[in-house]
Design a protein around this motif. Structure first.
Motif, short mmCIF file in Angstrom:
data_model
loop_
_atom_site.label_atom_id
_atom_site.label_comp_id
_atom_site.label_asym_id
_atom_site.label_seq_id
_atom_site.Cartn_x
_atom_site.Cartn_y
_atom_site.Cartn_z
N ASP A 39 0.17 32.27 -21.78
CA ASP A 39 -0.15 32.25 -23.15
C ASP A 39 0.02 30.98 -23.78
N ILE A 40 -0.59 30.35 -24.60
CA ILE A 40 -0.21 29.09 -25.29
C ILE A 40 -0.50 29.39 -26.77
N VAL A 41 0.49 29.14 -27.56
CA VAL A 41 0.58 29.51 -29.09
C VAL A 41 0.87 28.19 -29.77
N TYR A 42 -0.06 27.90 -30.66
CA TYR A 42 -0.15 26.72 -31.50
C TYR A 42 0.68 27.43 -32.97
N ILE A 43 1.96 26.84 -33.53
CA ILE A 43 2.52 27.03 -34.80
C ILE A 43 1.59 26.17 -35.54
N SER A 44 0.41 26.35 -36.10
CA SER A 44 -0.31 25.45 -37.05
C SER A 44 0.19 25.88 -38.50
N SER A 45 -0.83 25.89 -39.19
CA SER A 45 -0.19 25.90 -40.64
C SER A 45 -1.23 26.60 -41.54
N LYS A 46 -0.98 27.09 -42.90
CA LYS A 46 -2.17 27.57 -43.66
C LYS A 46 -2.77 26.23 -44.20
N ASN A 47 -1.74 25.10 -43.89
CA ASN A 47 -2.43 23.67 -44.51
C ASN A 47 -3.50 23.17 -43.76
N GLY A 48 -4.10 23.79 -42.48
CA GLY A 48 -4.93 23.51 -41.82
C GLY A 48 -6.13 24.19 -42.18
N VAL A 49 -6.13 25.12 -43.47
CA VAL A 49 -7.27 25.70 -44.15
C VAL A 49 -7.28 25.49 -45.44
N PHE A 50 -6.12 25.35 -46.02
CA PHE A 50 -5.85 25.35 -47.43
C PHE A 50 -5.56 23.87 -47.87
N ALA A 51 -6.24 23.26 -48.71
CA ALA A 51 -6.29 22.03 -49.29
C ALA A 51 -5.27 21.91 -50.32
N GLY A 52 -4.19 21.66 -49.90
CA GLY A 52 -2.88 21.27 -50.97
C GLY A 52 -2.94 19.84 -51.32
N PRO A 53 -2.32 19.44 -52.41
CA PRO A 53 -2.26 18.06 -52.86
C PRO A 53 -1.22 17.28 -52.00
N ASN A 54 -1.57 16.01 -52.19
CA ASN A 54 -0.61 15.10 -51.71
C ASN A 54 -0.37 15.38 -49.92
N ASN A 55 -1.28 15.65 -49.20
CA ASN A 55 -0.95 16.30 -48.12
C ASN A 55 -1.95 15.85 -46.83
N ILE A 56 -2.73 14.75 -47.09
CA ILE A 56 -3.90 14.62 -46.18
C ILE A 56 -3.36 14.39 -44.77
N ALA A 57 -2.35 13.41 -44.46
CA ALA A 57 -2.00 13.28 -42.94
C ALA A 57 -1.59 14.61 -42.41
N TYR A 58 -0.68 15.36 -43.03
CA TYR A 58 -0.14 16.65 -42.49
C TYR A 58 -1.29 17.52 -42.33
N GLY A 59 -2.02 17.92 -43.38
CA GLY A 59 -3.20 18.97 -43.34
C GLY A 59 -4.15 18.68 -42.33
N ALA A 117 -9.12 27.90 -26.11
CA ALA A 117 -9.10 29.22 -25.88
C ALA A 117 -10.74 29.52 -25.05
N ALA A 118 -11.85 28.69 -25.35
CA ALA A 118 -12.91 28.76 -24.73
C ALA A 118 -12.72 28.36 -23.42
N GLU A 119 -11.96 27.22 -23.21
CA GLU A 119 -11.92 26.49 -21.91
C GLU A 119 -11.07 27.21 -20.93
N LEU A 120 -9.90 27.78 -21.19
CA LEU A 120 -9.04 28.29 -20.47
C LEU A 120 -8.99 29.86 -20.07
N GLY A 121 -10.08 30.37 -20.79
CA GLY A 121 -10.05 31.95 -20.39
C GLY A 121 -10.43 32.19 -19.14
N GLY A 122 -11.28 31.25 -18.42
CA GLY A 122 -11.41 31.48 -16.88
C GLY A 122 -10.23 31.55 -16.06
N HIS A 123 -9.06 30.87 -16.28
CA HIS A 123 -7.89 31.23 -15.84
C HIS A 123 -6.97 32.02 -16.28
N GLY A 124 -7.29 32.93 -17.23
CA GLY A 124 -6.43 34.14 -17.77
C GLY A 124 -5.81 33.58 -18.58
N ILE A 125 -5.71 32.51 -19.24
CA ILE A 125 -4.87 31.83 -20.09
C ILE A 125 -5.43 31.96 -21.66
#
Length: 690
Positions: A561-581, A595-603
């Motif tokens: 398993d690989i889990v990314y702690i992303s953020s709602k800011n990856g889809v939500f356009a908040g103010p003053n946040n260009i670099a982080y978002g 997910a598309a590439e590693l599925g063949g390894h069961g990952i």
């Protein structure tokens, strides 16, 4: 008077701790000690004869009063009158329950009869390497007589049980001058009228045997492991450990063919010297002897027959061939000796793998089990050295090993063990694990049974989290968590950190890409340096970690398993946040791509989109909180409450909520889920996934 305050119990515990704390005396969880005395019967008010003895599964070095079985001595010594004979001696274990006094304490072990039937107030049964060396010598009885004279007697091999207790009692009665016995193929038993005398007699047997073997070696110049083979000399330390890190995931995957395993690596001098000797293939094939040894190491190890500098591809190919042969041989061993009522075969993979010039890999259901298996094989090496020095190593027959490995009583003991936790046998690597979401995630994964590598740029913070996990587990810290310092922008540091994880636990199954930082600025004030540092740490860093971890997981062949702690800011356009978002949006798409590439390894690759997690966050404490509070025009101390009020649930998101989502994604309940982003934001409508 309680058991804890009874003077005999106090003396027994102190003696046990002294004996059990020295590995020369006995192995972990091996051996037992007892004391006899009287106590007041709470029912009759009269004195009753009792025996306190280490219960089943305990460890002498850490024994506590609640780990003692407490039995009525008069009832125990009446059991020979109803003993049905050696063919039915296992039935006597159930009879011990009828001898228990009061609540009885721990479950009585199979060695209870040895302690109760011997006419001595205090008895020790131990597994010292020196004593087992004599017990496993081809002419062990003669060597015992030469070493001790009439001070120590010999008892031929017999499987532990009621009859062995009768045998030892008879030998003691016939040899009143003896302070103890050497048990063929097994260990030693000593006794005394007082706790001090019993301990002194145990140590006399152990140290006398040590001196006898050492003097014999010096006098004869014995080479118990044969001449050193140049091709099997140890690699230099750095090369050795790099080779071990390359092989460990492959070996762990092979050892986990039947069930998941955690690994342990040892390149101690005793192991390397054994593997450099010409005789190591012959000795390893003979297997271990003491029951405590081979129950944990299996009947024999798997041994690589290539030099340590052979091409890695050739080595991996050969290991796969040897593993297939080992499984076939183990099945044949089972079929040779199994009876109609034998328990089913438990698994055909090796517990010990020996790689000359590199070291020993040991495997078990958890880190402690894997580590202890390796420690037991070191004991076995010491036994082989001693036996080959004074005679020839001659362990008990294979059929007797099978009788113990597949003993109905051993099967019952395994059945009593608690159900494993959801993440047992999994190894997790958590970046940014020193604070906030990473710390909470590392702690929760460990609580669910995982071994955890806490990775953080702040080495002290990572160490503190790992130490806390170890303390919470109540055992050795390194059995549950290790800390590594890593800057995720540095490829070499990432590779080194994951090599450390592999050497600590055998591989990696679960990666949490959590490391991050935050810069809150309007577009016109965002510098190229701001942009670059955000993307180096999160977009580039998570890519590098995922790439290195995927190599390990692919080598293991057991998924992950690989889990990314992303953020709602990856889809939500908040103010003053260009670099982080933008960096978070990059991470979010990495989830889909991998997910598309590693599925063949069961990952499986999934992401979590939290709302702002203020409490306990290193990011918010480092300036991001003040910046975002200024953007929204609220005091920094009220930022968490502000975030909560803009959600549908009106609840603040805490680090443990994100950690819970990691657990939900990785414990197997969502085994068919990959490429998913899970919102943990208490409901931010603008961040709903579309």
């Amino acid at each position: 008077m309680t058991d804890q305050t009874h003077p005999e119990v106090a003396a027994l515990l102190e003696r046990s701790h002294r004996l059990g704390s020295d590995p020369r005396n006995t192995n972990y969880a091996g051996g037992n000690a007892s004391a006899k005395g009287t106590a007041t019967d709470p029912v009759t008010g009269g004195e009753v004869p009792l025996m306190w003895v280490k219960g089943s599964g305990g460890d002498l070095g850490t024994l506590r009063a609640e780990g003692l079985a407490v039995l009525r001595l008069d009832r125990l010594r009446a059991l020979p009158e109803v003993y049905p004979g050696v063919e039915r001696e296992d039935e006597m274990v159930a009879a011990f329950d009828y001898c228990l006094h009061g609540k009885g304490g721990a479950a009585p072990s199979i060695d209870t009869a040895m302690h109760g039937l011997v006419e001595a107030a205090h008895v020790d049964h131990l597994h010292p390497d020196s004593g087992i060396a004599l017990a496993c010598a081809a002419d062990g009885q003669a060597r015992t007589a030469e070493c001790f004279g009439e001070r120590v007697a010999w008892v031929p091999w017999r499987r532990p049980g009621f009859q062995l207790g009768l045998d030892i009692a008879a030998v003691k009665a016939a040899n009143p001058q003896a302070i103890g016995v050497v048990l063929g193929g097994h260990g030693i038993t000593a006794w005394g009228d007082t706790a001090a005398e019993c301990e002194a007699n145990s140590l006399e047997i152990i140290r006398t045997a040590e001196r006898y073997i050492a003097d014999y070696a010096e006098r004869t110049g014995a080479q118990p492991f044969g001449a050193v083979v140049d091709a099997f000399r140890p690699l230099p330390e750095q090369a050795r450990r790099e080779r071990a890190a390359a092989l460990a995931p492959v070996l762990r995957g092979l050892a986990a063919t039947d069930r998941p395993q955690v690994g342990h690596f040892t390149d101690s001098r005793v192991v390397l010297d054994f593997l450099a000797g010409a005789e190591h293939p012959r000795l390893a094939a003979l297997g271990t002897s003491c029951p405590d040894h081979f129950l944990r190491t299996k009947v024999r190890p798997m041994v690589l027959d290539l030099p340590p500098d052979a091409p890695i591809e050739d080595t991996v190919t050969r290991l796969r061939e040897l593993h297939a042969a080992y499984r076939e041989e183990y099945r044949a061993y089972y079929e040779r000796h199994a009876e109609p009522d034998s328990p089913p075969m438990r698994g055909a993979d090796p517990a010990i793998v020996l790689v000359p010039g590199v070291g020993m890999f040991s495997f078990g259901k958890d880190k402690q089990t894997a580590r202890v298996a390796g420690e037991f094989y070191v004991n076995a090496i010491n036994v082989m050295r001693g036996a080959e020095t004074v005679s020839a190593y001659a362990p008990i027959p294979e059929s007797e090993k099978f009788r113990i490995e597949y003993w109905a009583l051993e099967e019952a003991k395994l059945a009593r063990m608690p159900k494993p936790r959801p993440l047992a046998s999994r190894v997790a690597f958590v970046t940014g694990g020193g604070s906030g979401i990473g710390r909470a995630t590392a702690q929760r994964l460990a609580a669910e049974g995982a071994c955890v590598v806490v990775a953080d740029r702040d080495a002290d913070a990572a160490k503190a989290v790992a130490e806390g996990i170890g303390a919470a587990a109540g055992g050795r810290e390194a059995d549950t968590a290790v800390a590594v310092a890593v800057d995720v922008t540095d490829e070499e540091q990432i590779a080194a950190a994951l090599r450390a994880a592999v050497l600590a636990f055998g591989g990696v199954d679960l990666v949490v890409n959590n490391a991050g930082l935050s810069i809150s600025k309007p577009l016109l004030e965002t510098t190229a340096a701001d942009w670059d540092v955000q993307h180096r740490v999160m977009a580039r860093g998570s890519f590098l970690v995922a790439r290195e971890a995927a190599r390990i997981m692919a080598a293991q062949g057991t998924g992950g398993d690989i889990v990314y702690i992303s953020s709602k800011n990856g889809v939500f356009a908040g103010p003053n946040n260009i670099a982080y978002g933008a960096a978070k949006a990059d991470q979010a798409h990495q989830v889909r791509l991998l997910a598309a590439e590693l599925g063949g390894h069961g990952i499986r690759v999934n992401g979590i989109n939290p709302d702002g997690v203020v409490r306990g966050s290193g990011i918010f404490a480092g300036g991001w909180g003040a910046q975002r509070a200024a953007v929204y025009g609220v005091p920094e101390s009220e930022l968490g409450a502000f975030y909560a009020q803009r959600t549908l649930l009106k609840r603040e998101v805490l680090p443990e909520h994100v950690a819970a989502a990691v657990v939900a994604l990785t414990t197997g309940e969502l085994s068919r889920t990959t490429g998913l982003h899970v919102p943990v934001d208490a409901g931010v409508a603008a961040a709903f996934l579309r």
